[in-house]
Design an enzyme around this catalytic site. Sequence first.
Site, PDB file in Angstrom:
ATOM      1  N   LYS A  71       4.063 -10.502   7.602  1.00  0.00           N
ATOM      2  CA  LYS A  71       5.188  -9.805   6.974  1.00  0.00           C
ATOM      3  C   LYS A  71       5.141  -8.305   7.315  1.00  0.00           C
ATOM      4  O   LYS A  71       6.176  -7.679   7.551  1.00  0.00           O
ATOM      5  CB  LYS A  71       5.175 -10.008   5.454  1.00  0.00           C
ATOM      6  CG  LYS A  71       5.485 -11.418   4.982  1.00  0.00           C
ATOM      7  CD  LYS A  71       6.885 -11.904   5.313  1.00  0.00           C
ATOM      8  CE  LYS A  71       7.970 -11.220   4.522  1.00  0.00           C
ATOM      9  NZ  LYS A  71       9.302 -11.854   4.761  1.00  0.00           N
ATOM     10  N   THR A 124       7.468  -8.175   1.164  1.00  0.00           N
ATOM     11  CA  THR A 124       6.561  -8.354   0.038  1.00  0.00           C
ATOM     12  C   THR A 124       5.687  -7.126  -0.199  1.00  0.00           C
ATOM     13  O   THR A 124       5.407  -6.369   0.735  1.00  0.00           O
ATOM     14  CB  THR A 124       5.656  -9.576   0.315  1.00  0.00           C
ATOM     15  OG1 THR A 124       4.593  -9.593  -0.632  1.00  0.00           O
ATOM     16  CG2 THR A 124       5.032  -9.518   1.709  1.00  0.00           C
ATOM     17  N   ASP A 125       5.207  -6.986  -1.431  1.00  0.00           N
ATOM     18  CA  ASP A 125       4.255  -5.905  -1.733  1.00  0.00           C
ATOM     19  C   ASP A 125       2.872  -6.204  -1.153  1.00  0.00           C
ATOM     20  O   ASP A 125       2.008  -5.324  -1.140  1.00  0.00           O
ATOM     21  CB  ASP A 125       4.156  -5.668  -3.245  1.00  0.00           C
ATOM     22  CG  ASP A 125       3.665  -6.882  -4.042  1.00  0.00           C
ATOM     23  OD1 ASP A 125       3.491  -7.967  -3.445  1.00  0.00           O
ATOM     24  OD2 ASP A 125       3.451  -6.738  -5.264  1.00  0.00           O
ATOM     25  N   GLU A 126       2.670  -7.461  -0.679  1.00  0.00           N
ATOM     26  CA  GLU A 126       1.338  -7.825  -0.177  1.00  0.00           C
ATOM     27  C   GLU A 126       0.982  -7.057   1.101  1.00  0.00           C
ATOM     28  O   GLU A 126      -0.187  -7.002   1.485  1.00  0.00           O
ATOM     29  CB  GLU A 126       1.241  -9.340   0.040  1.00  0.00           C
ATOM     30  CG  GLU A 126       1.587 -10.078  -1.240  1.00  0.00           C
ATOM     31  CD  GLU A 126       1.172 -11.541  -1.298  1.00  0.00           C
ATOM     32  OE1 GLU A 126       0.303 -11.951  -0.518  1.00  0.00           O
ATOM     33  OE2 GLU A 126       1.733 -12.258  -2.140  1.00  0.00           O
ATOM     34  N   TYR A 173      -0.596 -14.260   6.099  1.00  0.00           N
ATOM     35  CA  TYR A 173       0.779 -14.132   5.587  1.00  0.00           C
ATOM     36  C   TYR A 173       1.199 -12.666   5.507  1.00  0.00           C
ATOM     37  O   TYR A 173       2.213 -12.257   6.076  1.00  0.00           O
ATOM     38  CB  TYR A 173       0.901 -14.788   4.201  1.00  0.00           C
ATOM     39  CG  TYR A 173       2.154 -14.367   3.447  1.00  0.00           C
ATOM     40  CD1 TYR A 173       3.419 -14.703   3.909  1.00  0.00           C
ATOM     41  CD2 TYR A 173       2.056 -13.600   2.274  1.00  0.00           C
ATOM     42  CE1 TYR A 173       4.569 -14.295   3.224  1.00  0.00           C
ATOM     43  CE2 TYR A 173       3.208 -13.201   1.589  1.00  0.00           C
ATOM     44  CZ  TYR A 173       4.458 -13.541   2.064  1.00  0.00           C
ATOM     45  OH  TYR A 173       5.592 -13.135   1.396  1.00  0.00           O
TER      46      TYR A 173
END
Length: 335
Positions: free
Chosen positions: A154, A123-125, A150
């Site tokens: 990741k 993810t870009d998060e 989260y």
Amino acid sequence: MRLFVTGGAGFIGSNFILYWMKKYPEDKIINFDKLTYAGNLENLKEVEKNQNYTFVQGDICNQELVNAQTNGADIIVHFAAESHVDRSILDASPFIQTNIVGTHVLLEAALKNKIPRFHHVSTDEVFGALSLNSDKKFTDDTPYDPHSPYSASKASSDHLVRAYGDTYGLPFTLSNCSNNYGPYQFPEKLIPLAITNIIEGKKVPVYGDGLYVRDWLYVVDHCEAIDAIIHKGTLGKTYLVGGQDRTIPNIEVIKNIITRMDADESVIEYVKDRPGHDRRYAIDWTTIHNELGWSPSHSFEEGILATINWFKDNTTWWKNIKSGAYQDYYKTQYK
Ligand code: NAD
Ligand code: TYD
């Protein structure tokens, strides 16, 4: 090609399997999924009887089972994860277990069975947040700065994948993509939550001032990006994948949905903000475009219309989900 897909009963994984089996009917797919609250075999009805498709229920943290099931695969495509930020704030433990420990188990199995390719979906998060007062985007050089349990889990999984590449020569590719939306998305995420709440005559909860910005990627565009990476991507490389529209604040996303569904803005309900809420995400997808020729083909307008129509046409699918355990989550999250 024999693909071992983890998390194939979830939102993106099931879209990917449906996409892949249509495009490459000769390929064989094992869908390995634990069937957590987010996993749903209804998503795969279309392919369940296909001889090239096999479903195995299992946990990616189970080393013995994962070793046995990955043996003979040409590629591992790793989607399985705990994926919802709000749930990670309520309880981080399953995120640490599945996203970090589970990824480690898969990496070990990939080495042991000498799997020629491992694609990790992330993810870009992991990059943290951009400010509203700039037009910066996340690029290949953006350092990691995760803010939620989260995104931290990741980020950890991404580091492990790269470390296995550097240390043991694991042949991997990695993609960090932005917020997906489309058919089969679990109605805990903003867009399906808004659409289904409107159909049910319920309020749509908006966190904080509603001016948070996400980079919306239609799920089919994401599947095409992974396809390009699997077939043409350079081993050891990371690709950033995003949508056409990177500037729409959440409140505008919701108003757009309200207009298209002939609802009234009185359904909007501002609620308490999410702790550690990332202000803005935006992806610079120049590398995958220049190197692999991919770009997102759906505008937000097209994608949101298709998504609204899908949820209108598939009420049984989401009504089944929204009964039962979902109610307990909703009460805890939005109390
Ligand atoms: P999802 O929550 O809809 O589905 C996750 C799937 O993984 C479910 O089928 C679940 O049963 C399965 N799973 C969970 N724990 C497991 C375990 N221990 N063993 C085996 N299977 C397990 O998630 P999604 O939205 O489809 O996301 C897929 C991947 O894409 C994730 O890795 C996520 O981090 C990443 N991603 C998602 C988005 C998004 O907008 N949805 C954006 C960027 C990246
Ligand atoms: P979400 O779909 O949970 O994805 P992510 O947190 O991974 O970006 O949320 C998208 C945006 O919508 C995010 O800024 C949080 C916001 N949001 C709301 O305002 N209300 C809600 O009920 C939810 C679930 C999200």
